[in-house]
Design an enzyme around this catalytic site. Structure first.
Site, PDB file in Angstrom:
ATOM      1  N   HIS A 168       0.816  -1.223   0.000  1.00 31.15           N
ATOM      2  CA  HIS A 168       0.000   0.000   0.000  1.00 31.15           C
ATOM      3  C   HIS A 168       0.845   1.268   0.000  1.00 31.15           C
ATOM      4  O   HIS A 168       0.315   2.364  -0.196  1.00 31.15           O
ATOM      5  CB  HIS A 168      -0.931   0.003   1.219  1.00 31.15           C
ATOM      6  CG  HIS A 168      -2.033  -1.002   1.098  1.00 31.15           C
ATOM      7  ND1 HIS A 168      -3.289  -0.679   0.665  1.00 31.15           N
ATOM      8  CD2 HIS A 168      -2.050  -2.336   1.314  1.00 31.15           C
ATOM      9  CE1 HIS A 168      -4.049  -1.765   0.635  1.00 31.15           C
ATOM     10  NE2 HIS A 168      -3.311  -2.792   1.026  1.00 31.15           N
ATOM     11  N   ASP A 374       3.573   9.548  -1.179  1.00 29.24           N
ATOM     12  CA  ASP A 374       2.379   8.839  -0.712  1.00 29.24           C
ATOM     13  C   ASP A 374       2.115   7.685  -1.684  1.00 29.24           C
ATOM     14  O   ASP A 374       2.195   7.873  -2.897  1.00 29.24           O
ATOM     15  CB  ASP A 374       1.172   9.801  -0.723  1.00 29.24           C
ATOM     16  CG  ASP A 374       0.193   9.529   0.414  1.00 29.24           C
ATOM     17  OD1 ASP A 374       0.116   8.379   0.876  1.00 29.24           O
ATOM     18  OD2 ASP A 374      -0.500  10.489   0.835  1.00 29.24           O
TER      19      ASP A 374
END
Ligand code: ADQ
Length: 464
Positions: A168, A374
């Protein structure tokens, strides 16, 4: 599809809370992206979800039994960890070593890294838990940086298991990843899977380069031959439950919140919502707000920038430092530009309710999402899904995975404070028709590429 799905993640998709006055402990479903996205495949396949239920040390034995019963009825299997294990595996390795390295922050590495043995032991515990419940035909889907060793450890126990792994967070460029003493061992852990998924092409490319340099294995297309097995690597950008956000955005409760947020307020509202994490770029974002006031003084006493920062990982020193930095910048900038009736920055260091969260998405004229790194960033997508009114402008960092998909946002380099400030200005003065056009295009993407599609595409590829 036949066979059960066994989902493996650090945390189970529930929150366990001890009830007051010795009553029954409560087990409640969490609302996070992963929990929402995997709920349907978990239910449809009648599968199991394995993970840590959170700290249960405040419960007595009867309370713990009660929690186990409640988990079992939801087909959740708890992997219980001692407080010492949590400190070493979760705080020390996952969040103080792997997280900073994967977000390009070698400066945040402790001088001496200790705890790999516990990381391995805990990962082995997860693999044991899988082996204890696995049946032929089951598919296993392991998630994230806490469990990088788990695919290989399951493979040792069940050689013919079908295993998927999804990362992730970013996989950094090899030059940075190689700072980890255990780099080869970590990559070998991931290669225990049949399919490894990333949010973006860039992360997949970094991983392929690292595998090549560490193990000499070459990718043929998107496949490696590794120890006589075929390992595939794929790109699966995670989405959100867009329909649910759109529906809630039009509810009475959210409308009330949005109106309340705009009351007494004639000027435009800019909003930032993040976990308080050094990867999210909050300090430079505050400097960009200041720069906006310097370069475009017409916005003084008019705009309001509201930053919600959810407390996060407060046991880790780097997180306390970024909190201090943010608070001192808010104080300095407000001290400099505020007047008795107005202050440019509103700072909230607290978690907020879902209706306030979506109310903020609805009330924002400009949503500022400027992480310095991110994996994906779901906040950007949630904002877009909530804007069924075609209003609002998204300012988005090029270093968020979401930027690969959301090209109609105003894309900025978050390290360039001046550019970010200019983008805020552009967003504030954007003509309504351009704003609506961009938002419609963004929403079309977020709505069609939702979290259900993400899970299905990954599981289809794993089954293929
Ligand atoms: P995170 O770093 O946690 O996730 P993000 O993707 O933005 O970041 O998800 C945050 C979630 O928390 C969102 O669903 C948001 O609604 C919620 N949230 C944020 N602030 C909140 C608040 N104040 N109150 C309540 N809820 C709040 C990691 C990676 C990301 C990746 C996701 C999913 O770092 O890059 O997108 O996993 O893969």
């Amino acid at each position: 599809m036949s066979g059960r799905l066994l989902i493996v993640s650090n945390r189970l998709p529930v929150t366990v809370s001890a009830s007051e006055k010795g009553g029954r402990p409560q087990v409640r479903a969490s609302v996070g992206g992963l929990a929402t996205g995997l709920r349907t495949p978990h239910e449809q396949s009648k599968g199991l979800w394995l993970g840590w239920p959170g700290d249960m040390s405040t419960l007595d034995e009867a309370g713990r039994d009660e929690v186990r019963r409640q988990l079992e009825s939801r087909r959740l299997v708890s992997v219980e960890l001692s407080p010492e294990e949590v400190t070493a595996y979760y705080d020390r390795i996952a969040n103080s070593v792997l997280w900073p390295v994967c977000h390009d922050r070698l400066d945040q590495l402790p001088l001496r890294v200790e705890g790999w043995d516990v990381y391995e032991r805990v990962n082995a515990r997860f693999a044991d838990a899988v082996a204890a419940v696995w049946r032929p035909g089951d598919r296993v889907w392991v998630h994230d940086y806490h469990l990088l060793r788990v695919p290989a450890l399951i493979r040792e126990r069940i050689p013919n298991a079908r295993i998927g792994f999804f990362l992730h967070i970013p996989f950094p460029t090899p030059e940075i990843f190689f700072a980890l003493a255990r780099r080869r061992w970590l990559v070998t852990g991931m290669l225990g899977a049949d399919l490894i998924g990333f949010h973006t092409r860039r992360h997949r490319g970094h991983f392929a380069a690292a595998v090549h340099r560490l193990l000499g294995a070459d990718a043929h297309g998107n496949e490696f031959d590794f120890r006589g097995r075929r390992v595939r690597v794929g790109v699966f950008p995670m989405g959100i439950d867009a329909k649910d956000f759109a529906m809630r955005a039009e509810s009475e409760a959210v409308h009330t919140e949005a109106v309340r947020l705009r009351r007494n307020d004639t000027g435009p509202l800019l909003v930032g919502i993040d976990r308080l994490d050094y990867s999210k770029g909050i300090p430079r974002r505050l400097l960009a707000v200041e720069q906006l006031l310097v370069k475009h003084p017409e916005w003084r006493e008019r705009i309001r920038f509201l930053q919600i920062a959810v407390p996060s990982r407060e046991g880790v020193r780097a997180y306390r430092q970024v909190r201090d930095e943010v608070e001192s910048l808010v104080g300095r900038i407000n001290g400099m530009y505020a007047v008795p009736t107005w202050a440019p920055i509103h700072y909230v260091h607290r978690g907020i309710s879902r209706s306030l969260l979506i109310g903020l998405y609805r009330a924002a004229d400009v949503m500022v999402v400027t992480p310095v790194r991110d994996g994906m960033n779901l906040v950007a997508k949630e904002f877009v899904a909530a804007r069924t009114d075609d209003g609002g402008v998204l300012v988005l960092s090029e270093f968020a995975g979401a930027a690969e998909e959301l090209s109609e946002a105003l894309i900025v380099n978050p390290y360039d404070v001046d550019e970010t400030a200019e983008a805020m200005h552009t967003a504030l003065v954007m003509p309504p028709n351009e704003r609506a056009q961009r938002m419609r295009a963004l929403r079309a993407h977020v709505t069609t590429h939702d979290v259900a599609r993400w899970a299905n595409e990954f599981l289809d590829a794993l089954g293929a």
